[in-house]
Design an enzyme around this catalytic site. Structure first.
Site, PDB file in Angstrom:
ATOM      1  N   ASP A 157       0.930  -0.998   0.211  1.00 37.37           N
ATOM      2  CA  ASP A 157      -0.056   0.091  -0.003  1.00 37.37           C
ATOM      3  C   ASP A 157       0.832   1.333   0.028  1.00 37.37           C
ATOM      4  O   ASP A 157       1.891   1.359   0.783  1.00 37.37           O
ATOM      5  CB  ASP A 157      -0.930  -0.017   1.322  1.00 37.37           C
ATOM      6  CG  ASP A 157      -2.311   0.669   1.000  1.00 37.37           C
ATOM      7  OD1 ASP A 157      -2.215   1.777   0.343  1.00 37.37           O
ATOM      8  OD2 ASP A 157      -3.159  -0.121   1.472  1.00 37.37           O
ATOM      9  N   ASP A 171      -2.884   4.906  -2.344  1.00 37.58           N
ATOM     10  CA  ASP A 171      -3.883   5.386  -1.643  1.00 37.58           C
ATOM     11  C   ASP A 171      -4.378   6.672  -2.008  1.00 37.58           C
ATOM     12  O   ASP A 171      -3.600   7.478  -2.245  1.00 37.58           O
ATOM     13  CB  ASP A 171      -3.334   5.664  -0.181  1.00 37.58           C
ATOM     14  CG  ASP A 171      -4.571   5.750   0.731  1.00 37.58           C
ATOM     15  OD1 ASP A 171      -5.262   4.788   1.168  1.00 37.58           O
ATOM     16  OD2 ASP A 171      -4.472   6.973   1.578  1.00 37.58           O
ATOM     17  N   GLU A 206      -6.307   3.813  -5.842  1.00 38.39           N
ATOM     18  CA  GLU A 206      -7.568   4.076  -5.395  1.00 38.39           C
ATOM     19  C   GLU A 206      -7.995   5.627  -5.837  1.00 38.39           C
ATOM     20  O   GLU A 206      -7.379   6.513  -5.514  1.00 38.39           O
ATOM     21  CB  GLU A 206      -7.343   3.963  -3.695  1.00 38.39           C
ATOM     22  CG  GLU A 206      -8.950   4.192  -3.284  1.00 38.39           C
ATOM     23  CD  GLU A 206      -8.800   4.551  -1.816  1.00 38.39           C
ATOM     24  OE1 GLU A 206      -9.693   4.191  -1.196  1.00 38.39           O
ATOM     25  OE2 GLU A 206      -7.773   5.141  -1.452  1.00 38.39           O
ATOM     26  N   HIS A 241     -11.162  -3.092   3.288  1.00 39.05           N
ATOM     27  CA  HIS A 241     -11.106  -2.502   4.677  1.00 39.05           C
ATOM     28  C   HIS A 241     -11.905  -1.133   4.988  1.00 39.05           C
ATOM     29  O   HIS A 241     -12.085  -0.637   6.159  1.00 39.05           O
ATOM     30  CB  HIS A 241      -9.742  -2.217   5.083  1.00 39.05           C
ATOM     31  CG  HIS A 241      -9.054  -1.034   4.331  1.00 39.05           C
ATOM     32  ND1 HIS A 241      -8.797  -1.142   3.118  1.00 39.05           N
ATOM     33  CD2 HIS A 241      -8.668   0.030   4.721  1.00 39.05           C
ATOM     34  CE1 HIS A 241      -8.233   0.073   2.578  1.00 39.05           C
ATOM     35  NE2 HIS A 241      -8.084   0.865   3.761  1.00 39.05           N
ATOM     36  N   ASP A 242     -12.297  -0.353   3.926  1.00 40.68           N
ATOM     37  CA  ASP A 242     -13.144   0.669   4.253  1.00 40.68           C
ATOM     38  C   ASP A 242     -14.496   0.341   3.775  1.00 40.68           C
ATOM     39  O   ASP A 242     -15.516   1.592   3.878  1.00 40.68           O
ATOM     40  CB  ASP A 242     -12.623   1.840   3.124  1.00 40.68           C
ATOM     41  CG  ASP A 242     -11.375   2.401   3.417  1.00 40.68           C
ATOM     42  OD1 ASP A 242     -10.849   2.156   4.634  1.00 40.68           O
ATOM     43  OD2 ASP A 242     -10.451   2.702   2.345  1.00 40.68           O
TER      44      ASP A 242
END
Ligand code: GLC
Ligand code: CA
Length: 557
Positions: free
Chosen positions: A98, A199, A255, A328-329
Site C-alpha cells: 500500500d 491510496d 484508489e 477495509h473501508d
C-alpha cells in the site's frame, strides 16, 4: 487484447491488524501473515495487497505513515517482513504494498521540519496557507469530519489535511516531494515487491487557488471538485511511471475516489502510461445519501447493474477494470447486498462471488469474504475503533443533523469496523486470531463461520471461492471476453453474457430470496452448455428454469 499476468490474477487483501496475531498482544502482525500463507496458497490467489505495515502512530490504522522505510513495531521487524516476502515468493504469491503518499503522518520527519518555520527547507513539502479574516483559508471539510485545515500557532498558518489532522497533505507540486516519493518507491521495488496499491492517488493534485466548495449538511464545503482528478494528476502519474513503474514488472492500482469512466481511461489506459487499473467507487456510493455515506438505504440492483455494466462496456479494449465488493473501508457486502441470516448466508455469499468473479477485470477478495464473514452486531459506541465512524457520530449528532439512534444504526451498518473485526480462523476463543485480547472485538458468529470448519467441508464458501479463482485461470473468456447485460430492468436478477472467440458465457444471479422463473435468451437455445459453477449444484440449464433463492450459475456455450 494484449495478455498480461496482472489481468489474469486474483488479489487478496490483508488488513494486517486484523488478520493473524502471532504473539498474543491482540494485534495482527507480519509473522501471523507468514503463518497463513499456505492457507492463501490453498485458496489459489496470486497476489496479496497488504494494507500499510509502515511505521505509524496509528491515527488512521497505518494510513498515517511516519517512516516509509520502517515497519510498524506492532507488526514486527524488517527481518519479519523479508521472511514473509520470501516465503510468499516461494509459494508463488506476489506482494502488493500500500502506497500512501497523498499525505504523511504529522509525525513524519518532513512534517516535523515543515512546521518549524516558514523558511524551513521542508516547508513547501506540505500545503500551508494564511488564514482568511481569522478563519480557515477556505471552507473545505475533511473526510473524517471538521475542517480540512488545522491552525498551527508556531507560524500562524494553517496546513491542509483532507483526512485527519494527523494526516497532512503532501504538496505534489513541489518537485522535491515527487523525487522523495519516487526514491522511496524504488527502494521498495529493489527489495523485490511486486506491486503497489496507491491510496487516494486521485487526490494528489489540488486546483490552484483552492476555491471554496459547495456547502453540505456537515456545514463544510466539498473539496471533491478541486482535489479529485486535479489538474496535474495525470502529469504526475506519468512522471511516476517513467521514473519508477516502467522499470519494474509490477501490478498497480490507484484508489481513485471521484473517478469517472472518462478519467479512468486515462489512469488505467491499456497503453500503460500511468497505472494498470483503478478502484472506482460508483457502485459503493449507490447507497450514499445527503449525509455522505451515513444512512441505511439498500443498493438498488438496477443501479448496481447499470454502473457495473457501464464500467465493463466502456473500459473494454481501452483500460482495465478492478472488481471488488469489499475492502477495509466498506461494510461486508454479504450484509449489504446478500443475506447474512443463517439460512441464506452461504448461498448468497456464493452468489455474490459468482456475480463478481465472472466479470472482466482483476478481482480483489477482502480477508474473510471467502468465508462469508458478515457485519458485526454492534450494541454500543465503545465497540467502535474507527476514527471515521466515531468522528461522524459526534459531528452529525451534536449538530442535530441526525438523531443519535439513527446515527448509531448508520455507523453499525456502514462503518469500516465491520470489515476490520478479526479474521475468523477457527472456533477456539477469539476465533483463533489471538491468544490475548483482540484490539477490536471478534464477531460472535465465529463459532459458525470460520476457516477451519470451511476447509473441512467441500461445499463451503471457501471452496466455492477457490473454484471461482481456478475458473479464471482455466477459461480465457472470463479474463478477456466481452460483456453484454441482459434484463437491465430486473430488480431481482443480474444476468450477463460474455463472449470470446466464438464461445459464450452466461452468468445468472438471483439477488432475492424469492424463486424466480428465468427464460434463456433465444441465441442460446439448442446449444449444449457446460455448467462451470453453480451454488445449488445444478448440472443442466433448461430453456426455462425456476431459480432458487440467491441462486447463481455460470454456463459456458
Ligand atoms: C484510503 C484508505 C483509507 C484511509 C484513507 C486515508 O481511502 O483506504 O483506509 O483512511 O485513504 O489514507
Ligand atoms: Ca501481534
Amino acid at each position: 487484447m494484449e495478455k498480461a499476468w496482472w489481468k489474469e490474477s486474483v488479489v487478496y487483501q490483508i488488513y494486517p491488524r486484523s488478520f493473524c496475531d502471532s504473539n498474543g498482544d491482540g494485534i495482527g502482525d507480519l509473522n501471523g501473515i507468514t503463518e497463513k500463507l499456505e492457507y492463501l496458497k490453498e485458496l489459489g490467489i496470486d497476489v496479496i495487497w497488504l494494507s500499510p505495515v509502515y511505521q505509524s502512530p496509528n491515527d488512521d490504522n497505518g494510513y498515517d505513515i511516519s517512516d516509509y522505510r520502517k515497519i510498524m513495531p506492532e507488526f514486527g521487524t524488517m527481518a519479519d517482513y523479508d521472511r514473509m516476502l520470501q516465503k510468499a515468493h516461494e509459494l508463488g504469491i506476489k506482494i502488493m504494498m500500500d502506497l500512501v503518499v497523498n499525505h504523511t503522518s504529522d509525525e513524519h520527519p518532513w512534517f516535523v521540519e515543515s512546521r518549524k518555520s516558514k523558511e524551513n527547507a521542508y516547508r513547501d513539502y506540505y500545503i500551508w496557507r494564511d488564514g482568511k479574516e481569522g478563519k480557515e483559508p477556505n471552507n473545505w471539510g475533511g473526510c473524517f469530519g471538521g475542517s480540512a485545515w488545522k491552525y498551527d500557532e508556531g507560524t500562524d498558518q494553517y496546513y491542509l489535511h483532507l483526512f485527519s489532522e494527523k494526516q497532512p497533505d503532501l504538496n505534489w507540486d513541489n518537485p522535491r516531494v515527487r523525487k522523495e516519493v519516487f526514491d522511496m518507491m524504488i527502494w521498495w521495488c529493489e527489495k523485490g515487491i511486486d506491486g503497489l496499491r496507491m491510496d487516494v492517488i486521485s487526490l494528489i493534485s489540488k486546483t490552484p487557488g483552492l476555491p471554496d466548495g459547495t456547502v453540505g449538511k456537515s456545514g463544510y464545503g466539498d473539496f471533491g471538485p478541486y482535489c479529485a482528478n486535479g489538474p496535474k494528476v495525470h502529469e504526475y502519474l506519468q512522471e511516476m511511471n517513467r521514473e519508477v513503474l516502467s522499470r519494474y514488472d509490477l501490478i498497480t492500482v490507484g484508489e481513485c475516489s471521484g473517478v469517472t469512466v472518462e478519467e479512468a481511461k486515462k489512469y488505467a489506459s491499456l497503453s500503460g502510461k500511468e497505472l494498470n487499473m483503478v478502484f472506482q467507487f460508483e457502485h459503493m456510493d449507490l447507497d450514499g445519501g445527503e449525509s455522505f455515506k451515513w444512512n441505511h438505504k439498500k443498493i438498488p440492483l438496477t443501479g448496481l447493474k447499470q454502473i457495473m455494466s457501464k464500467w465493463q462496456r466502456e473500459l473494454a479494449g481501452k483500460a482495465w477494470n478492478s472488481l471488488y465488493w469489499c475492502n477495509h473501508d466498506q461494510p461486508r457486502m454479504l450484509s449489504r447486498m446478500g443475506n447474512d441470516s443463517p439460512k441464506y448466508r452461504e448461498i448468497s455469499a456464493k452468489m455474490l462471488g459468482t456475480c463478481l468473479h465472472m466479470l472482466q477485470g482483476t478481482p480483489y477478495i477482502y480477508q474473510g469474504e471467502e468465508l462469508g464473514m458478515t457485519n458485526y452486531p454492534f450494541t454500543s459506541l465503545e465497540e467502535f475503533r474507527d476514527i471515521e465512524s466515531i468522528n461522524a457520530y459526534h459531528e452529525l449528532t451534536e449538530k442535530g443533523v441526525v438523531t443519535p439512534e439513527e446515527m448509531f444504526d448508520y455507523i453499525s451498518y456502514k462503518g469500516r469496523d465491520n470489515a476490520r473485526t478479526p479474521m475468523q480462523w477457527d472456533d477456539s476463543p477469539q476465533a483463533g486470531f489471538t491468544a490475548g485480547t483482540p484490539w477490536i472485538p471478534v464477531n460472535p458468529n465465529y463459532r459458525e463461520i470460520n476457516a477451519k470448519e470451511q476447509m473441512e467441508r467441500a461445499d463451503s464458501v471457501f471452496y466455492y471461492y477457490k473454484k471461482l479463482i481456478r475458473l479464471r485461470k482455466e477459461y480465457k473468456i472470463i479474463v478477456y471476453g466481452d460483456y453484454e447485460l441482459l434484463l437491465p430492468d430486473s430488480e431481482e436478477l443480474y444476468v450477463y453474457l460474455r463472449g470470446y472467440q466464438g464461445e459464450k458465457l452466461l452468468t445468472i444471479c438471483n439477488f432475492t430470496e424469492k424463486e424466480i422463473t428465468y427464460r434463456l435468451p433465444e441465441e442460446l437455445f439448442g446449444l449444449a452448455g457446460e455448467v462451470l459453477v453453480s451454488n445449488y449444484g445444478r448440472e443442466l440449464l433448461d430453456k426455462k428454469i425456476l431459480l432458487k433463492p440467491y441462486e447463481a450459475i455460470a454456463v459456458l456455450y
